[in-house]
Design a protein around this motif. Structure first.
Motif, PDB file in Angstrom:
ATOM      1  N   SER A 234       0.818  -1.201   0.000  1.00 24.58           N
ATOM      2  CA  SER A 234       0.000   0.000   0.000  1.00 24.58           C
ATOM      3  C   SER A 234       0.857   1.258   0.000  1.00 24.58           C
ATOM      4  O   SER A 234       0.508   2.251  -0.623  1.00 24.58           O
ATOM      5  CB  SER A 234      -0.954  -0.005   1.197  1.00 24.58           C
ATOM      6  OG  SER A 234      -0.240   0.037   2.416  1.00 24.58           O
TER       7      SER A 234
ATOM      8  N   LYS B 202      -5.954   7.623   1.168  1.00 24.68           N
ATOM      9  CA  LYS B 202      -7.097   6.709   1.054  1.00 24.68           C
ATOM     10  C   LYS B 202      -6.866   5.617   0.014  1.00 24.68           C
ATOM     11  O   LYS B 202      -7.711   4.733  -0.162  1.00 24.68           O
ATOM     12  CB  LYS B 202      -8.332   7.541   0.678  1.00 24.68           C
ATOM     13  CG  LYS B 202      -9.667   6.869   0.916  1.00 24.68           C
ATOM     14  CD  LYS B 202     -10.045   6.814   2.370  1.00 24.68           C
ATOM     15  CE  LYS B 202     -11.428   6.224   2.549  1.00 24.68           C
ATOM     16  NZ  LYS B 202     -11.834   6.125   3.950  1.00 24.68           N
TER      17      LYS B 202
ATOM     18  N   SER C  96      -5.090   2.903  -0.296  1.00 26.56           N
ATOM     19  CA  SER C  96      -5.081   1.483   0.065  1.00 26.56           C
ATOM     20  C   SER C  96      -6.499   0.931   0.161  1.00 26.56           C
ATOM     21  O   SER C  96      -6.740  -0.246  -0.124  1.00 26.56           O
ATOM     22  CB  SER C  96      -4.342   1.261   1.384  1.00 26.56           C
ATOM     23  OG  SER C  96      -4.970   1.977   2.427  1.00 26.56           O
ATOM     24  N   THR C  97      -7.452   1.763   0.550  1.00 27.81           N
ATOM     25  CA  THR C  97      -8.867   1.354   0.608  1.00 27.81           C
ATOM     26  C   THR C  97      -9.505   1.417  -0.772  1.00 27.81           C
ATOM     27  O   THR C  97     -10.173   0.471  -1.216  1.00 27.81           O
ATOM     28  CB  THR C  97      -9.651   2.259   1.574  1.00 27.81           C
ATOM     29  OG1 THR C  97      -9.135   2.101   2.896  1.00 27.81           O
ATOM     30  CG2 THR C  97     -11.129   1.904   1.571  1.00 27.81           C
TER      31      THR C  97
ATOM     32  N   SER D 261      -8.196   1.382  -3.795  1.00 27.42           N
ATOM     33  CA  SER D 261      -7.612   0.561  -4.853  1.00 27.42           C
ATOM     34  C   SER D 261      -8.206  -0.836  -4.924  1.00 27.42           C
ATOM     35  O   SER D 261      -8.067  -1.529  -5.931  1.00 27.42           O
ATOM     36  CB  SER D 261      -6.095   0.458  -4.659  1.00 27.42           C
ATOM     37  OG  SER D 261      -5.790  -0.179  -3.422  1.00 27.42           O
ATOM     38  N   ARG D 262      -8.884  -1.273  -3.858  1.00 24.99           N
ATOM     39  CA  ARG D 262      -9.492  -2.611  -3.849  1.00 24.99           C
ATOM     40  C   ARG D 262     -10.834  -2.646  -4.587  1.00 24.99           C
ATOM     41  O   ARG D 262     -11.387  -3.723  -4.821  1.00 24.99           O
ATOM     42  CB  ARG D 262      -9.666  -3.096  -2.412  1.00 24.99           C
ATOM     43  CG  ARG D 262      -8.342  -3.236  -1.669  1.00 24.99           C
ATOM     44  CD  ARG D 262      -8.533  -3.781  -0.270  1.00 24.99           C
ATOM     45  NE  ARG D 262      -7.274  -3.851   0.438  1.00 24.99           N
ATOM     46  CZ  ARG D 262      -6.401  -4.843   0.330  1.00 24.99           C
ATOM     47  NH1 ARG D 262      -6.668  -5.865  -0.480  1.00 24.99           N
ATOM     48  NH2 ARG D 262      -5.275  -4.835   1.014  1.00 24.99           N
ATOM     49  N   TYR D 263     -11.339  -1.491  -4.907  1.00 21.77           N
ATOM     50  CA  TYR D 263     -12.617  -1.397  -5.625  1.00 21.77           C
ATOM     51  C   TYR D 263     -12.385  -1.313  -7.131  1.00 21.77           C
ATOM     52  O   TYR D 263     -11.586  -0.489  -7.604  1.00 21.77           O
ATOM     53  CB  TYR D 263     -13.390  -0.158  -5.190  1.00 21.77           C
ATOM     54  CG  TYR D 263     -14.030  -0.224  -3.826  1.00 21.77           C
ATOM     55  CD1 TYR D 263     -15.363  -0.614  -3.680  1.00 21.77           C
ATOM     56  CD2 TYR D 263     -13.324   0.123  -2.679  1.00 21.77           C
ATOM     57  CE1 TYR D 263     -15.971  -0.658  -2.434  1.00 21.77           C
ATOM     58  CE2 TYR D 263     -13.921   0.088  -1.424  1.00 21.77           C
ATOM     59  CZ  TYR D 263     -15.239  -0.303  -1.313  1.00 21.77           C
ATOM     60  OH  TYR D 263     -15.842  -0.343  -0.078  1.00 21.77           O
TER      61      TYR D 263
ATOM     62  N   ASN E   2     -15.809   3.152   2.763  1.00 22.66           N
ATOM     63  CA  ASN E   2     -15.322   2.165   3.727  1.00 22.66           C
ATOM     64  C   ASN E   2     -14.572   1.033   3.032  1.00 22.66           C
ATOM     65  O   ASN E   2     -14.653   0.882   1.812  1.00 22.66           O
ATOM     66  CB  ASN E   2     -16.496   1.582   4.519  1.00 22.66           C
ATOM     67  CG  ASN E   2     -17.213   2.628   5.344  1.00 22.66           C
ATOM     68  OD1 ASN E   2     -16.580   3.505   5.935  1.00 22.66           O
ATOM     69  ND2 ASN E   2     -18.541   2.551   5.379  1.00 22.66           N
ATOM     70  N   LYS E   3     -13.863   0.242   3.826  1.00 21.81           N
ATOM     71  CA  LYS E   3     -13.111  -0.873   3.255  1.00 21.81           C
ATOM     72  C   LYS E   3     -14.045  -1.871   2.589  1.00 21.81           C
ATOM     73  O   LYS E   3     -15.158  -2.111   3.056  1.00 21.81           O
ATOM     74  CB  LYS E   3     -12.296  -1.578   4.343  1.00 21.81           C
ATOM     75  CG  LYS E   3     -11.096  -0.771   4.837  1.00 21.81           C
ATOM     76  CD  LYS E   3     -10.267  -1.576   5.819  1.00 21.81           C
ATOM     77  CE  LYS E   3      -9.040  -0.788   6.249  1.00 21.81           C
ATOM     78  NZ  LYS E   3      -8.210  -1.558   7.211  1.00 21.81           N
ATOM     79  N   LEU E   4     -13.564  -2.462   1.500  1.00 15.39           N
ATOM     80  CA  LEU E   4     -14.348  -3.463   0.775  1.00 15.39           C
ATOM     81  C   LEU E   4     -14.338  -4.769   1.559  1.00 15.39           C
ATOM     82  O   LEU E   4     -13.270  -5.295   1.881  1.00 15.39           O
ATOM     83  CB  LEU E   4     -13.757  -3.684  -0.624  1.00 15.39           C
ATOM     84  CG  LEU E   4     -14.531  -4.587  -1.576  1.00 15.39           C
ATOM     85  CD1 LEU E   4     -15.858  -3.950  -1.955  1.00 15.39           C
ATOM     86  CD2 LEU E   4     -13.706  -4.877  -2.826  1.00 15.39           C
TER      87      LEU E   4
ATOM     88  N   ARG F 204     -19.800  -3.173  -2.940  1.00 16.93           N
ATOM     89  CA  ARG F 204     -19.776  -3.831  -1.634  1.00 16.93           C
ATOM     90  C   ARG F 204     -20.888  -4.873  -1.530  1.00 16.93           C
ATOM     91  O   ARG F 204     -20.700  -5.954  -0.988  1.00 16.93           O
ATOM     92  CB  ARG F 204     -19.922  -2.798  -0.509  1.00 16.93           C
ATOM     93  CG  ARG F 204     -18.669  -1.997  -0.243  1.00 16.93           C
ATOM     94  CD  ARG F 204     -18.725  -1.296   1.112  1.00 16.93           C
ATOM     95  NE  ARG F 204     -19.862  -0.394   1.209  1.00 16.93           N
ATOM     96  CZ  ARG F 204     -19.849   0.869   0.812  1.00 16.93           C
ATOM     97  NH1 ARG F 204     -18.741   1.377   0.274  1.00 16.93           N
ATOM     98  NH2 ARG F 204     -20.915   1.635   0.942  1.00 16.93           N
TER      99      ARG F 204
END
Length: 453
Positions: free
Chosen positions: A5, A55, A57-58, A60-62, A120-122, A398
């Motif tokens: 990250s 933000k 790191s959160t 990039s998962r989406y 929010n986090k995935l 999500r």
């Protein structure tokens, strides 16, 4: 924070610095005239990227984050480059509202950044069999879908292969294609994905080795991607991306190969369809047909289309009551049973395209989402749609992660993708897609997938 990250964050800052330096180069080479200040777009984008650093790191998962970011890069970096490079601006080139359009797009960046900062986090993907449960109710739905396609044959005349796209285009221009069925138009994308997921599940039953399953599913996706709905080349991406996303879940060990194959396949099918679209008897397609200011501006709601939209808004002297009428007409125009509430005098796509082309009766240009917001909510609140659609895109992704049913998961992905392409869609199509999927397909397939028959 993990090393990966931190590395991604460093890369983001590096790209932000490069774009910042690029904006300085664009400023020093800015063209005189109406589009002199377009370098402000790339300058603002560099600040936007730096702002997202904490933000990343959160985000990039989406999947939807990368879709939004790609559109922003094309709009805020590539388009200013094309302006400085001297690309022709056939429409909106002499609008006095260009600077206001630039300001609106900068405000959009700010609003989207605020929306992204609250993401929010995935949640982790629920692991189970993602293939469709081949029960009697689902087979009945499949048969009904096939019967519906036979009955609504005139709608499916709009489906054409990329290799014969120019033939279809000529027929459409000559009014040889019948008017499409509105209800079928908003139902078909989901039915199309359902049929393909059903085929995936049949393959899963027939073949034993994952490698063979993967290859067969990929062949089906490739065949599906060669079919264009109407004249929209981006319908290829809309119908392919959710399937690619699900295939990654089915076969995670082939993720890298799948992503490389997807890029190659997308370039091939969009390239072939574009060549066919722009090739005529008297001319050959050229690179400028694909990568010009006009094309980028049209597909990604560039600054010129914003300026034209503001011109259209100014010409109408919109009152407080008119805002309501524009909202009702635009949102309901594609909804079954509610389309009668729409009034052509208050449809932004008609007003926008008349301003663009000059009463040509051609309504093919997409109205930028914030221009629709301008007509619906005035200059004070034009950015509302950008904020809402950005939040919904992450919300639907999500939701997709929390589903184990492949068809329900796919519908959520379709909704997420639809909202995340907010720079490429109009408000009427967004409303229709959410209407049919949320009120009909989601509850229907959630119920069907739970049956054990």
């Amino acid at each position: 924070m993990s090393v990966s990250s931190i590395s991604l964050k460093a890369k983001l800052y590096g790209i932000a610095i490069i774009i910042f330096l690029l904006s300085i180069i664009l400023m020093t080479n800015a063209v005189d005239g109406f589009y002199h200040y377009t370098y402000i777009l790339s300058f603002s984008f560099s600040i936007y990227l730096a702002f997202l650093g904490k933000k990343i790191s959160t985000l990039s998962r989406y999947l939807v984050f990368w879709i939004i970011l790609l559109q922003q890069f094309l709009r805020y970096v590539l388009i200013p480059i094309l302006v400085v490079a001297g690309n022709e601006i056939p429409f909106g080139g002499t609008s006095y509202n260009v600077n206001i359009a630039i300001f609106m797009q900068v405000i959009e960046l700010l609003v989207i950044a605020i929306a992204l900062y609250s993401v929010n986090k995935l949640p982790p993907v629920k692991r189970k069999s993602y293939f469709v449960n081949l029960n009697i109710p689902l087979i009945a739905v499949l048969l009904f879908s096939i019967i519906l396609m036979v009955i609504k044959r005139e709608y499916f005349e709009r489906l054409n292969f990329i290799f014969s796209f120019n033939t279809y285009l000529e027929a459409k221009l000559n009014n040889e294609i019948e008017k499409a069925d509105a209800i079928m138009g908003i139902m078909f994308p989901t039915i199309r994905i359902f049929i393909i997921l059903f085929l995936f599940s049949v393959i899963n039953k027939i073949f034993k080795r994952d490698r063979n399953k993967f290859i067969m599913c990929l062949i089906i996706i490739f065949f599906n991607s060669t079919l264009i709905l109407g004249t929209s080349r981006f319908s290829i991406i809309y119908s392919t991306l959710p399937l690619i996303y699900l295939l990654i879940l089915y076969f995670p060990k082939y993720k890298r190969k799948l992503l490389v194959t997807t890029v190659i396949m997308s370039i091939f099918v969009i390239g072939i369809s574009s060549i066919n679209k722009y090739t005529r008897k008297d001319r050959e397609a050229s690179a400028s047909d694909f990568l010009s200011f006009f094309q980028m501006n049209a597909y990604f709601s560039g600054v010129a289309n914003y300026a034209i939209g503001i011109d259209a808004y100014d010409s109408k002297n919109v009152t407080l009551t008119d805002h309501f009428y524009y909202f009702i007409s635009d949102v309901n125009q594609n909804l079954p049973g509610l389309a009668s509430l729409s009034n052509n005098a208050f449809k932004t796509n008609i007003i926008f395209n008349d301003t663009l082309y000059g009463k040509s009766q051609s309504y093919d240009q997409i109205v930028p989402i914030s221009i629709a917001g301008l007509f619906h909510f005035s200059f004070w609140f034009f950015y509302i749609y950008c904020f809402i659609l950005t939040k919904l895109a992450f919300f639907f992704e999500r939701k997709s992660n929390n589903e184990v049913s492949s068809i329900v998961k796919a519908i959520y992905v379709v909704l997420a993708f639809n909202c995340s392409t907010l720079m490429m869609i109009n408000i009427g199509s967004v409303a229709a897609t959410m209407f049919i999927n949320i009120l009909f397909f989601l509850p229907f397939f959630k119920t069907i997938s739970k049956l054990k028959m």
